[in-house]
Design a protein around this motif. Sequence first.
Motif, PDB file in Angstrom:
ATOM      1  N   GLU A  40       0.893  -1.028   0.000  1.00  0.00           N
ATOM      2  CA  GLU A  40       0.314  -0.193  -0.168  1.00  0.00           C
ATOM      3  C   GLU A  40       0.675   1.145   0.170  1.00  0.00           C
ATOM      4  N   LEU A  44       0.935   3.916  -3.063  1.00  0.00           N
ATOM      5  CA  LEU A  44       1.574   5.825  -2.063  1.00  0.00           C
ATOM      6  C   LEU A  44       2.232   6.676  -3.082  1.00  0.00           C
ATOM      7  N   ARG A  47       1.731   7.152  -7.389  1.00  0.00           N
ATOM      8  CA  ARG A  47       1.682   8.674  -6.868  1.00  0.00           C
ATOM      9  C   ARG A  47       2.017   9.333  -6.988  1.00  0.00           C
ATOM     10  N   HIS A  48       2.709   9.923  -6.481  1.00  0.00           N
ATOM     11  CA  HIS A  48       3.132  10.580  -5.705  1.00  0.00           C
ATOM     12  C   HIS A  48       4.762  11.112  -6.553  1.00  0.00           C
ATOM     13  N   ARG A  81      -4.115   6.857   8.423  1.00  0.00           N
ATOM     14  CA  ARG A  81      -5.812   6.176   7.951  1.00  0.00           C
ATOM     15  C   ARG A  81      -7.207   6.479   7.565  1.00  0.00           C
ATOM     16  N   ARG A  88      -3.309   7.420   3.729  1.00  0.00           N
ATOM     17  CA  ARG A  88      -3.664   8.700   2.904  1.00  0.00           C
ATOM     18  C   ARG A  88      -2.087  10.011   3.036  1.00  0.00           C
ATOM     19  N   TRP A  90       1.985   9.520   4.906  1.00  0.00           N
ATOM     20  CA  TRP A  90       3.262   9.171   5.538  1.00  0.00           C
ATOM     21  C   TRP A  90       4.544   9.496   5.405  1.00  0.00           C
ATOM     22  N   ASP A 108      -1.577  11.498  -0.315  1.00  0.00           N
ATOM     23  CA  ASP A 108      -1.971  10.941  -1.164  1.00  0.00           C
ATOM     24  C   ASP A 108      -2.828  12.173  -2.248  1.00  0.00           C
ATOM     25  N   HIS A 109      -2.444  12.160  -3.561  1.00  0.00           N
ATOM     26  CA  HIS A 109      -2.851  12.967  -4.297  1.00  0.00           C
ATOM     27  C   HIS A 109      -4.428  13.013  -4.521  1.00  0.00           C
ATOM     28  N   ARG A 110      -4.993  11.792  -4.297  1.00  0.00           N
ATOM     29  CA  ARG A 110      -6.785  11.784  -4.488  1.00  0.00           C
ATOM     30  C   ARG A 110      -7.619  12.861  -3.688  1.00  0.00           C
ATOM     31  N   ALA A 116      -5.531  17.323   2.260  1.00  0.00           N
ATOM     32  CA  ALA A 116      -4.595  16.974   1.673  1.00  0.00           C
ATOM     33  C   ALA A 116      -3.328  17.937   2.688  1.00  0.00           C
TER      34      ALA A 116
END
Length: 358
Positions: A40, A44, A47-48, A81, A88, A90, A108-110, A116
């Motif tokens: 997981e 993450l 995506r970053h 989390r 979401r 770290w 998380d960029h979502r 955020a």
Amino acid sequence: MRDNRRVTSSSTDRFDDPSYLSDLPGGWSVGTPDEADAAELAALLRRHEKHGRGWAGSGEDDVLVEVSATGSMVRENIVLRDGDGVIRGWASAHDRAAGRMLLIVIVDHRLDDSLADRVAEVLFEWADEAATRVGSERGLDVQQIDSGAFADDDRQHRWLSRAGYTQVRRWWQMSRPVTPEEADLDPEPDAGVVIRPVKREGGGMPDEDDLRTVHDILETSFADHFNSHEETFDEFVFRLREDPGHRWDHWWIAELVDEGKEPEPAGTLVGAVREGEDGQPDGSYVEYLGVLQSARGRGVAKALLGTIIADAASRGRDRVGLEVDADSPTGADALYESMGWKTSYVTQSWHRDVPVAD
């Protein structure tokens, strides 16, 4: 090496207080990740990377360096989390060397910007507390936090600035293509320079004297470089062995062999493997390249670079990557460009000094 440190619940207790997280959606929690979270966290991280530079390159092995039991000897980690238990945010703090703590912060960029921003705020506040603990164990008055960002990641820049960090340096991430014909490249100049691999013992482990020679050359040659912090021999070897791309047969020593004199260590190159993405060939990477000041101007650096190029070609690899200080006055980039390296993307270093309480 320092006494091993393990993350304890006290590292996150304050942040796990429901009142502290009250401005986050219901059900959010703070915790310490482990190996079971590697997949997981890797997703993450990827995506970053894709958001910051356009493509992802990390995998689970890179994450395990940060969160495994071995990694926890010199690292602390925290995750946020959401109500469904999805990670979401770290942060990972690495006690790299006396006075220097490396920090990774990923959100998380979502998530939408307002949420955020709050997640990032919590992670950077935790980093200050981690720096205080690390600095206290080191007996320091001030602990530097060294964090990074992709040059085009404006959102990360905003978080760093808000948390009190200052952008202090830029780094060119360079790559050079390698062709099969270069396996026959003779990298040694006609100037009394000989390149040899680090000696290996019967069991395949490296000769400790050679490893100490590598460490001494790097500590000496980088002493006047930007943000140099002394790293003990044990810290150095432990950290390099953690790298998923680590290979003992990617370490070389350059020696001056002037007539009538004993061979004299003059430079070193520590290389690594970089796995290819989506079935592409692997590449090689220059982790460190150091040349003693007394040997500069003899073609040592060029010979070492030629060695890793030829080695990469002999292994069927298609590239060699490296990082260079874009703001350095030494002009090292001119050598790399003359040998075919080009900049792929740019990263930044951001620093914050945290006072260490008694």
